[in-house]
Design a protein around this motif. Structure first.
Motif, PDB file in Angstrom:
ATOM      1  N   PRO A  78      -1.458 -30.188 -25.358  1.00 30.48           N
ATOM      2  CA  PRO A  78      -2.744 -30.391 -25.915  1.00 30.48           C
ATOM      3  C   PRO A  78      -2.771 -30.308 -27.196  1.00 30.48           C
ATOM      4  N   GLU A  79      -1.978 -29.401 -27.688  1.00 30.65           N
ATOM      5  CA  GLU A  79      -1.866 -28.977 -29.352  1.00 30.65           C
ATOM      6  C   GLU A  79      -1.558 -30.275 -30.331  1.00 30.65           C
ATOM      7  N   LYS A  80      -1.000 -31.330 -29.432  1.00 24.53           N
ATOM      8  CA  LYS A  80      -0.550 -32.365 -30.351  1.00 24.53           C
ATOM      9  C   LYS A  80      -1.298 -33.673 -30.172  1.00 24.53           C
ATOM     10  N   SER A  81      -2.560 -33.203 -29.562  1.00 25.61           N
ATOM     11  CA  SER A  81      -3.888 -34.207 -29.540  1.00 25.61           C
ATOM     12  C   SER A  81      -4.060 -34.965 -30.786  1.00 25.61           C
ATOM     13  N   LEU A  82      -4.315 -34.263 -31.954  1.00 29.50           N
ATOM     14  CA  LEU A  82      -4.501 -34.698 -33.164  1.00 29.50           C
ATOM     15  C   LEU A  82      -3.384 -34.711 -34.141  1.00 29.50           C
ATOM     16  N   SER A  83      -2.050 -34.544 -33.793  1.00 30.42           N
ATOM     17  CA  SER A  83      -1.034 -34.855 -34.431  1.00 30.42           C
ATOM     18  C   SER A  83      -0.778 -36.393 -34.739  1.00 30.42           C
ATOM     19  N   TYR A  84      -0.825 -36.637 -36.024  1.00 32.09           N
ATOM     20  CA  TYR A  84      -0.394 -38.101 -36.364  1.00 32.09           C
ATOM     21  C   TYR A  84       0.934 -38.707 -35.836  1.00 32.09           C
ATOM     22  N   ASP A  85       1.593 -37.708 -36.092  1.00 30.56           N
ATOM     23  CA  ASP A  85       3.137 -38.236 -35.763  1.00 30.56           C
ATOM     24  C   ASP A  85       3.396 -38.268 -34.210  1.00 30.56           C
ATOM     25  N   ASN A  86       2.342 -37.785 -33.399  1.00 24.68           N
ATOM     26  CA  ASN A  86       2.457 -37.924 -31.903  1.00 24.68           C
ATOM     27  C   ASN A  86       1.860 -39.311 -31.763  1.00 24.68           C
ATOM     28  N   LEU A  87       1.011 -40.273 -32.491  1.00 26.28           N
ATOM     29  CA  LEU A  87       0.228 -41.376 -32.266  1.00 26.28           C
ATOM     30  C   LEU A  87       0.944 -42.588 -32.569  1.00 26.28           C
ATOM     31  N   LEU A  88       1.002 -43.444 -31.345  1.00 28.83           N
ATOM     32  CA  LEU A  88       1.656 -44.690 -31.447  1.00 28.83           C
ATOM     33  C   LEU A  88       0.808 -45.565 -30.582  1.00 28.83           C
ATOM     34  N   VAL A  89       1.134 -46.976 -31.056  1.00 30.15           N
ATOM     35  CA  VAL A  89       0.314 -48.043 -30.433  1.00 30.15           C
ATOM     36  C   VAL A  89       0.952 -48.720 -29.419  1.00 30.15           C
ATOM     37  N   SER A  90       0.791 -48.886 -28.255  1.00 31.08           N
ATOM     38  CA  SER A  90       1.299 -49.673 -27.132  1.00 31.08           C
ATOM     39  C   SER A  90       0.696 -50.565 -26.534  1.00 31.08           C
ATOM     40  N   CYS A  91       1.237 -51.552 -25.965  1.00 35.46           N
ATOM     41  CA  CYS A  91       0.559 -52.806 -25.051  1.00 35.46           C
ATOM     42  C   CYS A  91      -0.221 -52.160 -23.862  1.00 35.46           C
ATOM     43  N   ASN A  92      -1.007 -52.838 -23.543  1.00 39.41           N
ATOM     44  CA  ASN A  92      -1.681 -52.507 -22.221  1.00 39.41           C
ATOM     45  C   ASN A  92      -1.034 -53.061 -20.966  1.00 39.41           C
ATOM     46  N   THR A  93      -0.031 -53.835 -21.048  1.00 42.52           N
ATOM     47  CA  THR A  93       0.819 -54.018 -19.827  1.00 42.52           C
ATOM     48  C   THR A  93       1.006 -53.293 -18.685  1.00 42.52           C
ATOM     49  N   HIS A  94       0.611 -53.802 -17.572  1.00 47.12           N
ATOM     50  CA  HIS A  94       0.648 -52.924 -16.281  1.00 47.12           C
ATOM     51  C   HIS A  94       1.995 -52.893 -15.948  1.00 47.12           C
ATOM     52  N   ASN A  95       2.312 -51.502 -15.392  1.00 43.86           N
ATOM     53  CA  ASN A  95       3.702 -51.052 -15.188  1.00 43.86           C
ATOM     54  C   ASN A  95       4.886 -51.155 -16.094  1.00 43.86           C
ATOM     55  N   ARG A  96       4.385 -51.117 -17.535  1.00 43.70           N
ATOM     56  CA  ARG A  96       5.482 -50.981 -18.277  1.00 43.70           C
ATOM     57  C   ARG A  96       4.807 -50.089 -19.769  1.00 43.70           C
ATOM     58  N   CYS A  97       5.742 -49.797 -20.234  1.00 39.93           N
ATOM     59  CA  CYS A  97       5.227 -49.033 -21.822  1.00 39.93           C
ATOM     60  C   CYS A  97       4.215 -47.733 -21.398  1.00 39.93           C
ATOM     61  N   SER A  98       3.287 -47.579 -22.195  1.00 42.07           N
ATOM     62  CA  SER A  98       2.558 -46.515 -22.025  1.00 42.07           C
ATOM     63  C   SER A  98       1.959 -46.303 -20.704  1.00 42.07           C
TER      64      SER A  98
END
Length: 203
Positions: free
Chosen positions: A78-98
């Motif tokens: 929870p302490e990394k919720s607003l850490s910019y270095d922890n934010l990446l963008v992923s696709c929304n593909t089912h059963n893959r990635c994020s």
């Protein structure tokens, strides 16, 4: 996967400093953050060549096709919720990635220690953990690489097929520079291209 250089936008820095915890249930749901989430997704995606950070598929910033992924999930960190270095963008593909990493039922990532087994593209160079075959498969150079491949399902059959198609197309591109090749493919699957293109002389 490829290494990312993060550059926190001023508007995000300003917004996160306005968040007051524990007055809100989640820092990520605070109005100061929710109001800029769309712009933030665009900014992060620009750092990533408009690619999903995990599978390297070309994606748009539309929330139908992409999401801001907390690399280290908010439930465990929870302490990394607003850490910019922890934010990446992923696709929304089912059963893959994020979507797979954060799945309660399917994910192999369960504890804080498990996150140490995943390649962190902000602080590590993925080239040290992966290589590619001309067949389109990504291969691990070490256990951390393999755990990362499994976490995001990077050898999903659809990804292998797309990378293989790129390899078959690359054979007809002549003597273009790597930068020109990236441009030609819109940076799609850039790590695969980076690995395979120099090897084309062997074929």
């Amino acid at each position: 996967m490829f290494q990312v250089i993060k550059n926190e936008p001023k508007y995000f820095e300003k917004a996160r400093k306005k968040v007051k915890l524990p007055k809100v249930k989640s820092a990520w749901e605070d109005k100061n953050i929710s109001s800029i989430r769309k712009d933030l997704r665009k900014s992060i995606l620009e750092e990533q060549y408009s690619l999903c950070i995990y599978c390297e598929k070309k994606i748009s910033s539309d929330k139908k096709y992409s999401n801001i992924d907390h690399f280290k999930t908010r439930n465990i960190f929870p302490e990394k919720s607003l850490s910019y270095d922890n934010l990446l963008v992923s696709c929304n593909t089912h059963n893959r990635c994020s979507s797979l990493k954060d799945s309660k039922k399917q994910s192999i990532v369960k504890t804080k220690d498990d996150y140490l087994k995943i390649v962190d593209v902000v602080v590590e160079n993925p080239d040290d953990f992966f290589d590619y075959l001309i067949t389109g498969e990504i291969i691990a150079l070490n256990p951390k690489g393999q755990f990362t491949i499994d976490t995001f399902n990077l050898n999903d059959s659809s990804l292998i097929e797309r990378r293989l198609l790129i390899f078959q197309s690359l054979k007809y591109f002549g003597n273009l520079s790597l930068a020109e090749i990236y441009e030609s493919f819109g940076y799609n699957y850039k790590s695969f291209i980076k690995s395979i293109y120099p090897k084309l002389k062997e074929f």
